[in-house]
Design a protein around this motif. Structure first.
Motif, PDB file in Angstrom:
ATOM      1  N   PHE A  10       0.856  -1.184   0.000  1.00 46.06           N
ATOM      2  CA  PHE A  10       0.000   0.000   0.000  1.00 46.06           C
ATOM      3  C   PHE A  10       0.891   1.233   0.000  1.00 46.06           C
ATOM      4  CE2 PHE A  10      -2.601  -3.364   1.596  1.00 46.06           C
ATOM      5  CZ  PHE A  10      -3.891  -3.081   1.163  1.00 46.06           C
ATOM      6  N   GLY A  11       0.414   2.297  -0.610  1.00 43.62           N
ATOM      7  CA  GLY A  11       1.223   3.507  -0.654  1.00 43.62           C
ATOM      8  C   GLY A  11       0.377   4.762  -0.767  1.00 43.62           C
ATOM      9  N   ARG A  12       1.024   5.894  -0.593  1.00 42.97           N
ATOM     10  CA  ARG A  12       0.337   7.180  -0.712  1.00 42.97           C
ATOM     11  C   ARG A  12       0.130   7.563  -2.176  1.00 42.97           C
ATOM     12  NH1 ARG A  12      -2.753   9.609   2.384  1.00 42.97           N
ATOM     13  NH2 ARG A  12      -1.987  11.679   1.883  1.00 42.97           N
ATOM     14  N   GLN A  13       0.799   6.859  -3.063  1.00 42.70           N
ATOM     15  CA  GLN A  13       0.812   7.183  -4.484  1.00 42.70           C
ATOM     16  C   GLN A  13       0.354   5.960  -5.262  1.00 42.70           C
ATOM     17  OE1 GLN A  13       4.788   8.084  -5.682  1.00 42.70           O
ATOM     18  NE2 GLN A  13       4.247   9.880  -6.856  1.00 42.70           N
ATOM     19  N   ILE A  14      -0.226   6.181  -6.433  1.00 37.93           N
ATOM     20  CA  ILE A  14      -0.587   5.045  -7.289  1.00 37.93           C
ATOM     21  C   ILE A  14      -0.156   5.273  -8.729  1.00 37.93           C
ATOM     22  CG2 ILE A  14      -2.915   5.925  -7.787  1.00 37.93           C
ATOM     23  CD1 ILE A  14      -1.956   2.213  -7.300  1.00 37.93           C
ATOM     24  N   LEU A  15      -0.039   6.545  -9.133  1.00 36.31           N
ATOM     25  CA  LEU A  15       0.243   6.838 -10.537  1.00 36.31           C
ATOM     26  C   LEU A  15       1.703   6.579 -10.913  1.00 36.31           C
ATOM     27  CD1 LEU A  15      -1.954  10.019 -11.096  1.00 36.31           C
ATOM     28  CD2 LEU A  15      -2.451   7.645 -11.692  1.00 36.31           C
ATOM     29  N   HIS A  16       2.522   6.177  -9.951  1.00 30.22           N
ATOM     30  CA  HIS A  16       3.889   5.770 -10.288  1.00 30.22           C
ATOM     31  C   HIS A  16       3.935   4.317 -10.765  1.00 30.22           C
ATOM     32  CE1 HIS A  16       3.264   4.209  -6.325  1.00 30.22           C
ATOM     33  NE2 HIS A  16       4.496   3.742  -6.181  1.00 30.22           N
ATOM     34  N   VAL A  17       2.819   3.582 -10.602  1.00 28.91           N
ATOM     35  CA  VAL A  17       2.779   2.187 -11.049  1.00 28.91           C
ATOM     36  C   VAL A  17       1.639   1.901 -12.015  1.00 28.91           C
ATOM     37  CG1 VAL A  17       3.927   1.297  -8.971  1.00 28.91           C
ATOM     38  CG2 VAL A  17       1.423   1.460  -9.025  1.00 28.91           C
ATOM     39  N   ALA A  18       0.733   2.858 -12.210  1.00 25.04           N
ATOM     40  CA  ALA A  18      -0.407   2.651 -13.114  1.00 25.04           C
ATOM     41  C   ALA A  18      -0.879   4.000 -13.650  1.00 25.04           C
ATOM     42  CB  ALA A  18      -1.545   1.943 -12.380  1.00 25.04           C
ATOM     43  N   SER A  19      -1.469   3.986 -14.828  1.00 25.96           N
ATOM     44  CA  SER A  19      -1.947   5.228 -15.436  1.00 25.96           C
ATOM     45  C   SER A  19      -3.377   5.514 -14.991  1.00 25.96           C
ATOM     46  CB  SER A  19      -1.911   5.117 -16.961  1.00 25.96           C
ATOM     47  OG  SER A  19      -2.885   4.173 -17.404  1.00 25.96           O
ATOM     48  N   ARG A  20      -3.794   6.763 -15.196  1.00 26.97           N
ATOM     49  CA  ARG A  20      -5.179   7.130 -14.893  1.00 26.97           C
ATOM     50  C   ARG A  20      -6.153   6.289 -15.709  1.00 26.97           C
ATOM     51  NH1 ARG A  20      -6.259  11.624 -11.967  1.00 26.97           N
ATOM     52  NH2 ARG A  20      -4.460  12.860 -11.330  1.00 26.97           N
ATOM     53  N   ALA A  21      -5.807   6.048 -16.972  1.00 28.24           N
ATOM     54  CA  ALA A  21      -6.694   5.267 -17.841  1.00 28.24           C
ATOM     55  C   ALA A  21      -6.860   3.845 -17.307  1.00 28.24           C
ATOM     56  CB  ALA A  21      -6.129   5.246 -19.258  1.00 28.24           C
ATOM     57  N   GLU A  22      -5.746   3.225 -16.888  1.00 32.07           N
ATOM     58  CA  GLU A  22      -5.823   1.857 -16.347  1.00 32.07           C
ATOM     59  C   GLU A  22      -6.727   1.786 -15.121  1.00 32.07           C
ATOM     60  OE1 GLU A  22      -1.928  -0.507 -16.204  1.00 32.07           O
ATOM     61  OE2 GLU A  22      -1.251   1.563 -16.468  1.00 32.07           O
ATOM     62  N   LEU A  23      -6.663   2.839 -14.294  1.00 31.81           N
ATOM     63  CA  LEU A  23      -7.409   2.839 -13.033  1.00 31.81           C
ATOM     64  C   LEU A  23      -8.765   3.510 -13.159  1.00 31.81           C
ATOM     65  CD1 LEU A  23      -4.411   3.869 -10.740  1.00 31.81           C
ATOM     66  CD2 LEU A  23      -5.366   1.573 -11.030  1.00 31.81           C
ATOM     67  N   ASP A  24      -9.067   3.998 -14.364  1.00 32.79           N
ATOM     68  CA  ASP A  24     -10.336   4.691 -14.620  1.00 32.79           C
ATOM     69  C   ASP A  24     -10.504   5.905 -13.686  1.00 32.79           C
ATOM     70  OD1 ASP A  24     -12.689   5.070 -16.036  1.00 32.79           O
ATOM     71  OD2 ASP A  24     -13.893   3.910 -14.610  1.00 32.79           O
ATOM     72  N   LEU A  25      -9.402   6.644 -13.508  1.00 32.37           N
ATOM     73  CA  LEU A  25      -9.447   7.848 -12.675  1.00 32.37           C
ATOM     74  C   LEU A  25      -9.702   9.071 -13.547  1.00 32.37           C
ATOM     75  CD1 LEU A  25      -6.366   7.286 -10.308  1.00 32.37           C
ATOM     76  CD2 LEU A  25      -8.779   6.965  -9.765  1.00 32.37           C
ATOM     77  N   PRO A  26     -10.460  10.040 -13.058  1.00 29.23           N
ATOM     78  CA  PRO A  26     -10.716  11.246 -13.861  1.00 29.23           C
ATOM     79  C   PRO A  26      -9.455  12.090 -14.015  1.00 29.23           C
ATOM     80  CG  PRO A  26     -11.558  11.530 -11.627  1.00 29.23           C
ATOM     81  CD  PRO A  26     -11.119  10.101 -11.740  1.00 29.23           C
ATOM     82  N   ALA A  27      -9.442  12.951 -15.011  1.00 30.76           N
ATOM     83  CA  ALA A  27      -8.323  13.875 -15.192  1.00 30.76           C
ATOM     84  C   ALA A  27      -8.290  14.856 -14.025  1.00 30.76           C
ATOM     85  CB  ALA A  27      -8.487  14.631 -16.510  1.00 30.76           C
ATOM     86  N   PRO A  28      -7.107  15.392 -13.709  1.00 32.56           N
ATOM     87  CA  PRO A  28      -7.025  16.375 -12.615  1.00 32.56           C
ATOM     88  C   PRO A  28      -7.928  17.574 -12.896  1.00 32.56           C
ATOM     89  CG  PRO A  28      -4.834  15.701 -13.348  1.00 32.56           C
ATOM     90  CD  PRO A  28      -5.805  15.145 -14.337  1.00 32.56           C
ATOM     91  N   ALA A  29      -8.525  18.108 -11.858  1.00 36.23           N
ATOM     92  CA  ALA A  29      -9.435  19.255 -12.006  1.00 36.23           C
ATOM     93  C   ALA A  29      -8.635  20.513 -12.327  1.00 36.23           C
ATOM     94  CB  ALA A  29     -10.241  19.450 -10.729  1.00 36.23           C
ATOM     95  N   GLU A  30      -9.115  21.284 -13.268  1.00 41.29           N
ATOM     96  CA  GLU A  30      -8.431  22.515 -13.657  1.00 41.29           C
ATOM     97  C   GLU A  30      -8.417  23.529 -12.518  1.00 41.29           C
ATOM     98  OE1 GLU A  30      -6.529  25.545 -15.775  1.00 41.29           O
ATOM     99  OE2 GLU A  30      -6.638  23.373 -16.120  1.00 41.29           O
ATOM    100  N   HIS A  31      -9.498  23.585 -11.728  1.00 46.48           N
ATOM    101  CA  HIS A  31      -9.589  24.630 -10.706  1.00 46.48           C
ATOM    102  C   HIS A  31      -8.726  24.356  -9.472  1.00 46.48           C
ATOM    103  CE1 HIS A  31     -12.546  21.765  -9.098  1.00 46.48           C
ATOM    104  NE2 HIS A  31     -12.433  22.386  -7.937  1.00 46.48           N
ATOM    105  N   THR A  32      -8.067  23.179  -9.432  1.00 47.33           N
ATOM    106  CA  THR A  32      -7.135  22.911  -8.316  1.00 47.33           C
ATOM    107  C   THR A  32      -5.710  22.668  -8.834  1.00 47.33           C
ATOM    108  OG1 THR A  32      -7.686  20.538  -8.330  1.00 47.33           O
ATOM    109  CG2 THR A  32      -8.931  21.962  -6.808  1.00 47.33           C
ATOM    110  N   ARG A  33      -5.395  23.211  -9.989  1.00 50.07           N
ATOM    111  CA  ARG A  33      -4.090  22.907 -10.592  1.00 50.07           C
ATOM    112  C   ARG A  33      -2.912  23.440  -9.764  1.00 50.07           C
ATOM    113  NH1 ARG A  33      -6.167  27.218 -13.262  1.00 50.07           N
ATOM    114  NH2 ARG A  33      -4.772  28.935 -13.878  1.00 50.07           N
ATOM    115  N   HIS A  34      -3.094  24.606  -9.112  1.00 51.52           N
ATOM    116  CA  HIS A  34      -1.995  25.140  -8.306  1.00 51.52           C
ATOM    117  C   HIS A  34      -1.784  24.286  -7.047  1.00 51.52           C
ATOM    118  CE1 HIS A  34      -3.297  28.774 -10.603  1.00 51.52           C
ATOM    119  NE2 HIS A  34      -2.000  28.793 -10.838  1.00 51.52           N
TER     120      HIS A  34
END
Length: 421
Positions: free
Chosen positions: A68-92
């Motif tokens: 288990f880890g605090r991160q997941i995108l270092h081992v899988a892509s958003r597409a593989e995990l069906d995760l939404p794209a980062p929100a534009e209004h929280t980019r900073h």
């Protein structure tokens, strides 16, 4: 099925409905945790849509479990995990978090932590004892003769932010601004967060990062004896921190270095005053003080939940997890596990039943724990010694900021010292 209006527990199916926005819950979460321990310490929280663990052994082991880890995108892509794209209004905000020690995994975590860890070991932190005592005494001098104060704004808010800012190399007069940025920033971690909370967090993340970048430029041109200069000019295996890494690391150190301690000072004072135990016995000597501090950390931790991503498929407590699943670890509930702590809801500073998990465990164990513990071990006995008949002047109100746990206000009163002459 157990039903307490805001809480419904189906123990047979290990399913829980729990409205974390209800004052009946966040004002007294320990009662709910006790009910969960009795019925199903591992449960699926329907509103949060994930499994949670409250058992001490499970939480302790999962904090250390490299599956288990605090991160997941270092081992899988958003597409593989069906995760939404980062929100534009929280980019900073997302940019500021990109290299946060709290959010990354080895090898990057190892490199960043190695560069800052040295400054936070106990022998270095203990050199700040005199400064902490002097600041606490000066603040008490400012309100001692009033016979009353709101402790968070006059004391608890000021000490942790001042000390971590000095350590990093930020002027004392930036304290109020740092507090505002930090309060907005951590709004992203509240279960009740709204679009307005997200907008405030993003705005403050941008302002915070801009300020840190200006500070980096100044320290790069003119190094000083502070942590930021150390991080800029020290290398690990031939590599220096990038500006983005410096910004993320500085922000997380400032936020983590004071936000939780502010809550814990208030929580600890409240617990001690409500316990009815004579503070003279609680702070009779350094050992008694240390036990008292650890018991208040166990009983009223300032941060309640840490989440982890499942990186490798596995089974925990009969539940199967796949890569990309998220789990919640309720540190504050693990501190109340009756299998670990006898009479767990009671304030018993003489207990010797093992360590609390309020600072986490494993590679993400709170880097600022030695500083937080030092501050608590200094300011709590000092406060009760300077104001010996301290008492609550009003019922403390708990902030609606779950999964953090802290007070909105802490109104205190005492007999002011007689004026000489």
């Amino acid at each position: 099925m157990t039903d307490h209006t805001f809480l419904a527990i189906d123990a047979a199916r290990r399913q829980v409905r729990l409205d974390a926005r209800r004052p009946a819950f966040y004002s007294d979460p320990n009662t709910t945790y006790a009910a969960l321990h009795a019925a199903c310490p591992t449960f699926y929280w329907q509103e949060q849509k994930m499994w949670f663990f409250t058992g001490y052994d499970h939480v302790n082991s999962l904090l250390r479990d490299r599956r288990f880890g605090r991160q997941i995108l270092h081992v899988a892509s958003r597409a593989e995990l069906d995760l939404p794209a980062p929100a534009e209004h929280t980019r900073h905000f997302d940019k500021a978090e990109e290299h946060s020690l709290l959010e990354i995994e080895p090898p990057e975590h190892t490199r960043l932590r190695t560069l800052v860890n040295r400054a936070f070991v106990s022998r270095h932190v203990e050199k700040m004892t005199g400064e902490i005592e002097a600041l606490a005494n000066r603040l008490i001098d400012g309100f001692e003769r009033d016979g009353e104060t709101e402790l968070l704004s006059s004391f608890a808010d000021i000490i942790p932010v001042t000390m971590i800012a000095r350590m990093i190399g930020i002027p004392d007069d930036m304290g109020p601004q740092l507090l505002k940025w930090s309060h907005d920033y951590v709004g992203m971690y509240m279960l009740k967060r709204s679009r307005a909370d997200e907008d405030a967090a993003d705005r403050s993340a941008r302002e915070f990062a801009d300020y840190v970048r200006r500070l980096i430029a100044a320290r790069r041109a003119e190094p000083r004896e502070d942590l930021l200069s150390h991080m800029i000019h020290t290398e690990h295996k031939g590599r220096h921190l990038t500006d983005d890494e410096l910004v993320s690391t500085t922000i997380v150190l400032l936020n983590a270095g004071h936000e939780a301690t502010v809550h814990q000072i208030g929580n600890s004072v409240r617990v001690i005053l409500e316990s009815g135990v004579d503070p003279k016995t609680l702070f009779a000597d350094p050992k008694a003080t240390e036990r008292t501090v650890e018991e208040t950390l166990r009983l009223c931790a300032p941060v309640h939940i840490f989440q982890r991503w499942c990186i490798e498929p596995c089974e925990i407590d009969g539940i199967s997890f796949q890569r990309g699943d998220k789990v919640g670890l309720i540190l504050a509930a693990a501190n109340l596990d009756p299998l670990k702590f006898s009479d767990p809801l009671a304030f018993r500073p003489d207990r010797d039943e093992g360590a609390n998990l309020s600072f986490g465990a494993g590679i993400h164990f709170c880097i600022g724990a030695p500083l937080a513990r030092l501050e608590l071990n200094i300011v709590l006995p000092l406060l009760f010694r300077r104001l010996p008949d301290l008492e609550l002047a009003a019922k403390p109100a708990v902030k609606d900021v779950y999964h953090f746990h802290g007070l909105e206000r802490l109104e205190l009163a005492w007999t002011p010292p007689a004026v000489a002459g």
